[in-house]
Design a protein around this motif. Structure first.
Motif, PDB file in Angstrom:
ATOM      1  N   VAL A 141       0.876  -1.178   0.000  1.00  0.00           N
ATOM      2  CA  VAL A 141       0.000   0.000   0.000  1.00  0.00           C
ATOM      3  C   VAL A 141       0.908   1.221   0.000  1.00  0.00           C
ATOM      4  CG1 VAL A 141      -1.874   1.234   1.136  1.00  0.00           C
ATOM      5  CG2 VAL A 141      -1.749  -1.268   1.314  1.00  0.00           C
ATOM      6  N   ALA A 142       0.958   1.896  -1.145  1.00  0.00           N
ATOM      7  CA  ALA A 142       1.903   2.993  -1.346  1.00  0.00           C
ATOM      8  C   ALA A 142       1.185   4.336  -1.336  1.00  0.00           C
ATOM      9  CB  ALA A 142       2.642   2.805  -2.666  1.00  0.00           C
ATOM     10  N   LYS A 143       1.978   5.376  -1.096  1.00  0.00           N
ATOM     11  CA  LYS A 143       1.433   6.735  -1.020  1.00  0.00           C
ATOM     12  C   LYS A 143       1.335   7.409  -2.381  1.00  0.00           C
ATOM     13  CE  LYS A 143       3.580   7.412   3.546  1.00  0.00           C
ATOM     14  NZ  LYS A 143       4.489   6.242   3.519  1.00  0.00           N
ATOM     15  N   ASN A 144       2.070   6.894  -3.379  1.00  0.00           N
ATOM     16  CA  ASN A 144       2.041   7.503  -4.713  1.00  0.00           C
ATOM     17  C   ASN A 144       2.067   6.401  -5.769  1.00  0.00           C
ATOM     18  OD1 ASN A 144       4.921   7.010  -5.655  1.00  0.00           O
ATOM     19  ND2 ASN A 144       5.293   8.065  -3.707  1.00  0.00           N
ATOM     20  N   PRO A 145       1.749   6.724  -7.019  1.00  0.00           N
ATOM     21  CA  PRO A 145       1.607   5.692  -8.052  1.00  0.00           C
ATOM     22  C   PRO A 145       2.898   5.277  -8.722  1.00  0.00           C
ATOM     23  CG  PRO A 145       0.950   7.810  -8.928  1.00  0.00           C
ATOM     24  CD  PRO A 145       1.254   8.034  -7.474  1.00  0.00           C
ATOM     25  N   HIS A 199      -8.634  -5.625   2.427  1.00  0.00           N
ATOM     26  CA  HIS A 199      -7.817  -5.469   3.629  1.00  0.00           C
ATOM     27  C   HIS A 199      -7.473  -4.002   3.864  1.00  0.00           C
ATOM     28  CE1 HIS A 199      -6.821  -9.448   5.217  1.00  0.00           C
ATOM     29  NE2 HIS A 199      -6.808  -9.899   3.967  1.00  0.00           N
ATOM     30  N   THR A 200      -7.131  -3.292   2.814  1.00  0.00           N
ATOM     31  CA  THR A 200      -6.753  -1.889   2.961  1.00  0.00           C
ATOM     32  C   THR A 200      -7.916  -1.075   3.506  1.00  0.00           C
ATOM     33  OG1 THR A 200      -5.173  -2.115   1.135  1.00  0.00           O
ATOM     34  CG2 THR A 200      -5.836   0.118   1.751  1.00  0.00           C
ATOM     35  N   LEU A 201      -9.113  -1.314   3.024  1.00  0.00           N
ATOM     36  CA  LEU A 201     -10.277  -0.592   3.550  1.00  0.00           C
ATOM     37  C   LEU A 201     -10.546  -0.970   5.003  1.00  0.00           C
ATOM     38  CD1 LEU A 201     -12.671  -0.708   0.468  1.00  0.00           C
ATOM     39  CD2 LEU A 201     -11.506   1.304   1.404  1.00  0.00           C
ATOM     40  N   ALA A 202     -10.369  -2.240   5.352  1.00  0.00           N
ATOM     41  CA  ALA A 202     -10.573  -2.662   6.740  1.00  0.00           C
ATOM     42  C   ALA A 202      -9.563  -2.017   7.682  1.00  0.00           C
ATOM     43  CB  ALA A 202     -10.480  -4.183   6.844  1.00  0.00           C
ATOM     44  N   LEU A 203      -8.390  -1.657   7.150  1.00  0.00           N
ATOM     45  CA  LEU A 203      -7.318  -1.083   7.970  1.00  0.00           C
ATOM     46  C   LEU A 203      -7.322   0.435   7.986  1.00  0.00           C
ATOM     47  CD1 LEU A 203      -4.482  -3.512   6.836  1.00  0.00           C
ATOM     48  CD2 LEU A 203      -5.450  -3.372   9.136  1.00  0.00           C
ATOM     49  N   LEU A 209      -4.046   6.339   5.451  1.00  0.00           N
ATOM     50  CA  LEU A 209      -3.108   5.222   5.434  1.00  0.00           C
ATOM     51  C   LEU A 209      -3.547   4.129   6.396  1.00  0.00           C
ATOM     52  CD1 LEU A 209       0.300   7.121   5.383  1.00  0.00           C
ATOM     53  CD2 LEU A 209      -0.943   6.142   3.447  1.00  0.00           C
ATOM     54  N   PRO A 210      -3.211   2.871   6.082  1.00  0.00           N
ATOM     55  CA  PRO A 210      -3.588   1.773   6.983  1.00  0.00           C
ATOM     56  C   PRO A 210      -3.006   1.943   8.379  1.00  0.00           C
ATOM     57  CG  PRO A 210      -2.826   0.930   4.862  1.00  0.00           C
ATOM     58  CD  PRO A 210      -2.516   2.393   4.873  1.00  0.00           C
ATOM     59  N   GLU A 211      -3.743   1.437   9.362  1.00  0.00           N
ATOM     60  CA  GLU A 211      -3.245   1.492  10.741  1.00  0.00           C
ATOM     61  C   GLU A 211      -1.940   0.715  10.871  1.00  0.00           C
ATOM     62  OE1 GLU A 211      -4.326   3.226  13.556  1.00  0.00           O
ATOM     63  OE2 GLU A 211      -5.306   4.237  11.877  1.00  0.00           O
ATOM     64  N   THR A 212      -1.776  -0.337  10.108  1.00  0.00           N
ATOM     65  CA  THR A 212      -0.523  -1.085  10.125  1.00  0.00           C
ATOM     66  C   THR A 212       0.654  -0.184   9.769  1.00  0.00           C
ATOM     67  OG1 THR A 212      -1.258  -1.789   7.926  1.00  0.00           O
ATOM     68  CG2 THR A 212      -1.393  -3.417   9.699  1.00  0.00           C
ATOM     69  N   THR A 213       0.505   0.588   8.711  1.00  0.00           N
ATOM     70  CA  THR A 213       1.572   1.487   8.274  1.00  0.00           C
ATOM     71  C   THR A 213       1.795   2.596   9.289  1.00  0.00           C
ATOM     72  OG1 THR A 213       1.104   1.025   5.946  1.00  0.00           O
ATOM     73  CG2 THR A 213       2.287   3.072   6.447  1.00  0.00           C
ATOM     74  N   ARG A 214       0.732   3.162   9.811  1.00  0.00           N
ATOM     75  CA  ARG A 214       0.860   4.261  10.768  1.00  0.00           C
ATOM     76  C   ARG A 214       1.604   3.798  12.024  1.00  0.00           C
ATOM     77  NH1 ARG A 214      -2.476   8.348  11.451  1.00  0.00           N
ATOM     78  NH2 ARG A 214      -3.258   7.539  13.440  1.00  0.00           N
ATOM     79  N   ARG A 215       1.248   2.620  12.529  1.00  0.00           N
ATOM     80  CA  ARG A 215       1.888   2.125  13.752  1.00  0.00           C
ATOM     81  C   ARG A 215       3.351   1.761  13.490  1.00  0.00           C
ATOM     82  NH1 ARG A 215      -2.223   0.339  17.352  1.00  0.00           N
ATOM     83  NH2 ARG A 215      -4.057   1.614  16.923  1.00  0.00           N
ATOM     84  N   ALA A 216       3.616   1.080  12.367  1.00  0.00           N
ATOM     85  CA  ALA A 216       4.987   0.679  12.064  1.00  0.00           C
ATOM     86  C   ALA A 216       5.874   1.892  11.790  1.00  0.00           C
ATOM     87  CB  ALA A 216       5.008  -0.280  10.870  1.00  0.00           C
TER      88      ALA A 216
END
Length: 230
Positions: A141-145, A199-203, A209-216
């Protein structure tokens, strides 16, 4: 916190790194659906750099996929293992990310990378590389294309459009917040693009941004600060 040494056989040149990508890419599995969203564990991995000291810190944060509460976390710190070359960023990150994953006290489940999987010029970004090495289901899951094109998704959360390399769909631009810039989702290993987007929408119940990315991201930055000289 784990201290990581660069593997002795780690690629030292762009040519060597691309040869490794070519060899490992054949191991990517695309025919499996992957774990259902909101079940089991989901783990975010991310890295932070101190280029002046040639140091990289990686974090792995395991969340309960249903509640999004933190289950476990681990960090690793080491030397930067490869120079900055677009398309070869995984070689800067993989040793410390693997060490952080190995230090977890529980299975990580699906791994979410702050980067790319098949949405990569050689169709083998960090998420795919990590998935093949570990055997874990992974998504990017990236921030840019990156270098790819897409139409702007519709405004509502959940809207998506194809991320394209010419006519090939390599991922999706996915709106995780109404009217907010999309994120760019791609398959890494052992999952499907539809499932990666689910998964991305669930996060992302509250943020782009996903909670996984924010926490990591927060944890690897903290680990990097703690390695700073007094």
């Amino acid at each position: 916190m784990t201290t990581v040494r660069i593997p002795e056989d780690w690629p030292a040149t762009e040519e060597q790194a691309r040869a490794v990508q070519d060899a490992l890419r054949a191991g990517v599995i695309l025919g499996e659906p992957g774990p259902p969203p909101r079940t089991g564990h989901v783990t975010g991995v991310d890295v932070a750099y101190d280029d002046e000291r040639d140091v990289v810190a990686a974090a792995a944060v395991v969340l309960d996929a249903s509640s999004l509460e933190v289950v476990a976390e681990a960090t690793a710190v080491g030397r930067v293992s490869f120079p900055y070359v677009p398309g070869l960023l995984a070689f800067r990150e993989i040793p410390t990310v693997l060490a952080a994953l190995d230090a977890l006290p529980c299975p990580p489940g699906l791994v979410v990378c702050d980067g790319y999987g098949l949405a990569h010029p050689r169709r083998f970004g960090l998420a795919s590389h990590l998935g093949v090495l570990t055997g874990l289901p992974t998504i990017g899951v990236a921030k840019n294309p990156f270098t790819f094109t897409h139409d702007d998704p519709d405004t509502p959360r959940g809207s998506a459009s194809a991320l394209l390399a010419g006519s090939e769909e390599v991922g999706r631009a996915l709106r995780t917040r109404d009217g907010v810039k999309p994120v760019f989702v791609s398959v890494g290993h052992r999952t499907t693009l539809d499932n990666a987007c689910a998964h991305t929408l669930a996060l992302t119940p509250d943020h782009r941004l996903p909670e996984t990315t924010r926490r990591a991201d927060a944890l690897c930055r903290k680990a990097l600060r703690e390695t700073a000289p007094a």
